[in-house]
Structure formats: structure tokens, C-alpha cells
Design an enzyme around this catalytic site. Sequence first.
Site, PDB file in Angstrom:
ATOM      1  N   HIS A  92     -31.897  11.836  -6.283  1.00  0.00           N
ATOM      2  CA  HIS A  92     -33.197  12.230  -6.824  1.00  0.00           C
ATOM      3  C   HIS A  92     -34.279  12.352  -5.760  1.00  0.00           C
ATOM      4  O   HIS A  92     -35.410  12.707  -6.067  1.00  0.00           O
ATOM      5  CB  HIS A  92     -33.646  11.203  -7.868  1.00  0.00           C
ATOM      6  CG  HIS A  92     -33.923   9.841  -7.306  1.00  0.00           C
ATOM      7  ND1 HIS A  92     -32.941   9.078  -6.712  1.00  0.00           N
ATOM      8  CD2 HIS A  92     -35.059   9.115  -7.228  1.00  0.00           C
ATOM      9  CE1 HIS A  92     -33.474   7.930  -6.307  1.00  0.00           C
ATOM     10  NE2 HIS A  92     -34.751   7.941  -6.606  1.00  0.00           N
ATOM     11  N   CYS A  93     -33.964  12.047  -4.499  1.00  0.00           N
ATOM     12  CA  CYS A  93     -35.002  12.027  -3.472  1.00  0.00           C
ATOM     13  C   CYS A  93     -34.765  13.009  -2.333  1.00  0.00           C
ATOM     14  O   CYS A  93     -35.534  13.939  -2.130  1.00  0.00           O
ATOM     15  CB  CYS A  93     -35.122  10.610  -2.880  1.00  0.00           C
ATOM     16  SG  CYS A  93     -35.905   9.421  -3.986  1.00  0.00           S
ATOM     17  N   ILE A  94     -33.710  12.792  -1.573  1.00  0.00           N
ATOM     18  CA  ILE A  94     -33.564  13.481  -0.287  1.00  0.00           C
ATOM     19  C   ILE A  94     -33.447  14.997  -0.426  1.00  0.00           C
ATOM     20  O   ILE A  94     -34.022  15.731   0.373  1.00  0.00           O
ATOM     21  CB  ILE A  94     -32.375  12.885   0.494  1.00  0.00           C
ATOM     22  CG1 ILE A  94     -32.630  11.401   0.760  1.00  0.00           C
ATOM     23  CG2 ILE A  94     -32.209  13.593   1.835  1.00  0.00           C
ATOM     24  CD1 ILE A  94     -31.481  10.684   1.405  1.00  0.00           C
TER      25      ILE A  94
ATOM     26  N   ASP B  49     -37.542  15.784  -2.052  1.00  0.00           N
ATOM     27  CA  ASP B  49     -38.830  15.340  -1.531  1.00  0.00           C
ATOM     28  C   ASP B  49     -39.376  16.169  -0.375  1.00  0.00           C
ATOM     29  O   ASP B  49     -40.587  16.435  -0.331  1.00  0.00           O
ATOM     30  CB  ASP B  49     -38.751  13.867  -1.115  1.00  0.00           C
ATOM     31  CG  ASP B  49     -38.466  12.960  -2.300  1.00  0.00           C
ATOM     32  OD1 ASP B  49     -38.452  13.465  -3.441  1.00  0.00           O
ATOM     33  OD2 ASP B  49     -38.249  11.757  -2.091  1.00  0.00           O
TER      34      ASP B  49
END
Length: 440
Positions: free
Chosen positions: A270-272, A275
Amino acid sequence: MPDLTSRLRDRTAEIGVIGLGYVGLPLALAAVRAGFRVTGYDINAERVGLINEGRPVIAHLDTEGLRAALATGRFRASADMADLSRPDAILICVPTPLTRQREPDLSYVRATARDIARTLRRGQLVVLESTTWPGTTTEIVRPILESTGLTSGSDFHLAFSPEREDPGNARYGLADLPKVVGGDGEAARDLACLLYDPIVARTVPVSSTEAAEAVKLTENIFRAVNIALVNELKVVYDALGIDVWEVIGAAATKPFGFMPFEPGPGLGGHCIPIDPFYLTWKAREHDIATRFIELAGEVNRRMPHYVVERLALIVDRELGRPLGGAAILMVGMAYKRNIDDVRESPALKLMDLLEARGGRVAFHDPFVERIPPTREFPHLAGRASTALTAEAMAAADAVLVVTDHDGVDYAALVRHARIVVDTRNVCARTGNAAANVFKC
């Protein structure tokens, strides 16, 4: 009546956590363990029901910890957003995905802020934890909350504290990590620190919500850029006949000036994968080109394509047949080992690419029983995991290892499969290197 400062210090304050997923639910349980009363809110009524029954909703989450929290009488889940006037502090832990055009999608944040605004009262603390671009808290959330006629800094308090959840990490849980906190004013920052102080290892106050938002992006951009570097090195070293994992392992023996990152089939989670694009989008507003970050994104997004090309080459060379019509068994659907999370998983892209090339694709994942609905690959939803039997392994023209779950019998995999294409180096790492194993 005691003010919020006193209630946070003596832990009589009630905490509301909006979004009971991979970030919000562990945070809610940690707050209960710290002594607070907590209500977790989620628009998914089915999830709310399962949580209140003490049933597992996240594979890696300690279900006994959930049941212990419920047993205290200080935790419950609710789907009633009209009840948001009750908590003294409200923590927003909702998704911040990308659109199909790879632009920030803040629809969940906006909707949640509007839910809070409907019942916002004086004295409440609102903290955004969802990863986003610098300025979101003050430019998006604050105006929605202030549309009520209440003012941030005097009537209510607003802060940002980025989540640092790492699903499946047995070494570092939420309570073991420092928590960065930035406020819309010093009073909000100090109140947020008081809230988090008993929940986490320590709080790290910064000068503003913008600085706190930038911290989260910086952490994940650092990882994305370095993964892109080793992914590019993998492609180069493979062309030179050099094992990139051997090189990284040897380089990691240097006690200074080097930090090992591992290549893979692409980025997930869900991030890398997401973002960095929040910052590149915001940078364009200021006529700044983030070429380094965008190049890293291009390299990482190309990795599933590289894996498919390598797989096609190996199948042609070893079996004398094209990828079209070949039976491919993928091992792993989650984006990382030992969890059930498929968000942005490269396995989804790989399955889609392989089938577009005419491959007949099945998958096995001990944590993912069925592929859940996703934005980008809705046509894959509902596909069921195949049992990893000797017959299934032998029937495949090639087995593609995408996620290196610990529970997989790699020795049996190597023994029964005709070809194993290993994107994680797990066969060598577990002592199962063999002539039919090809690193990718």
C-alpha cells in the site's frame, strides 16, 4: 470536566479510529493495550461484525490480541459514522490509492473528513495517518472541518502522524516504533504527542503537518529508489552472467557505506508503489521535475514485463515451446511473504501479462484463498488458489515463484517441477538450488 490534555494523560479519553484495515485495526488494539477506550469505525459492516465477534479479518494479526481487547470492554467496532461526536480524538486510517492516471486519489480522505465534520465538536483532536502529499492536512482536511464554523487551533485540533505499519514484520510491531507527529499549530502537535506517547516507543515531534507528511514520503521514496537500483542491476548482471544476489550478499559484508536491498518481480503493497507519485504530483504544481523518482518508478513498473520475457525465454530454451499455451503455476499472490495482502501485488500484473501472452495460469498461495476484487484487475477476482500437490507441480510447464512464503515446501517444488523460475532467490536461500531452477 477535565480538558483533553488531562484526559489524554490519565487515559480516560476515548479514541476513535476510522478504517479498520492493516493500519487502523493494529493501531486501535495498541491504544486499548495502552489503557484507552477505543471505538473502531469502518464502512464495511461485515468487517465490523467479524471484529466484534473476535473473528480474524487480517491473516497476520494476532486474533487472540483482538479477543483480549474485546474482553476488556474498552474496545468495539462500529459502522455508525453518526457516532463520531463521542471520541475525544479521531484517527483517520483510510486508503490513499492512485487513479488510473497515477494521480492521488483522496476520495476516502475527503469522505471521512465530511463524516467527521457532520458531528465535529469543540475540543476534539483529529489526526490524519493516511499517506499523502505535503499540504493535505491543512489544504484538504482543515477546510472541510472548518466548514462547520469551528476553527482549527481554537475550537478543535488537527494533526498528521504517518503510519509505519509493516504487515507481517515479527520484529517491529506498531508499539516498537517511534511515531512522527506534526500539528496544525503547537497545541495540536502537543496533544497528538500526548495521545501517542503511551501507545508507541516514543514520539518524534516535527514543526508542521507538512513536515510530517514529507517524512512518510521520504521513507518510502528511499526504499523505492533503492529497489529500482538493484532491479536494474539484476537486469545488467543477468546479461553479464552474474548472480545479483551473490553480489548483494557479498557487498553487504561491508560494515559501512552500503545498505542491502533485494530485487524482485516488481513492487507491491500500500505504500512503496504509490507514495512516490504523491510527491511527483505535488512537485508539478511548483514546476519541479522529479526525474530521479519517476525513473525509479519506471524501472520498478517494468519488472513484471522483464520477468515474463525471461520466463518465455527459459520455457522456449528448455522445453522448445512458446509461452502461448504453456501451463504456468505461480507460487505466491500476496505482495510479500507470510501475509494475505495483495494490494498492488506484482503477482496480479504477472498473471495478467502471462494470460495476455496465451499462458494458462494457476496460482498457489497459502495465505490467499481467493483473489479479492482490485481496482486494476477486477477480472481476476474470485480466482481460487490451487493446492500445491506433486501432480499440480509436475503438470505445469513452469513454476514461477513470485512470493517467498515460508510455508512452501521448496524442496518438493524443485523435485517435482519441470522448471522453476525463481524471482526471490528463495530456492538457493533454502538450500534447494538445482539444474531446473532459474533465477530471475
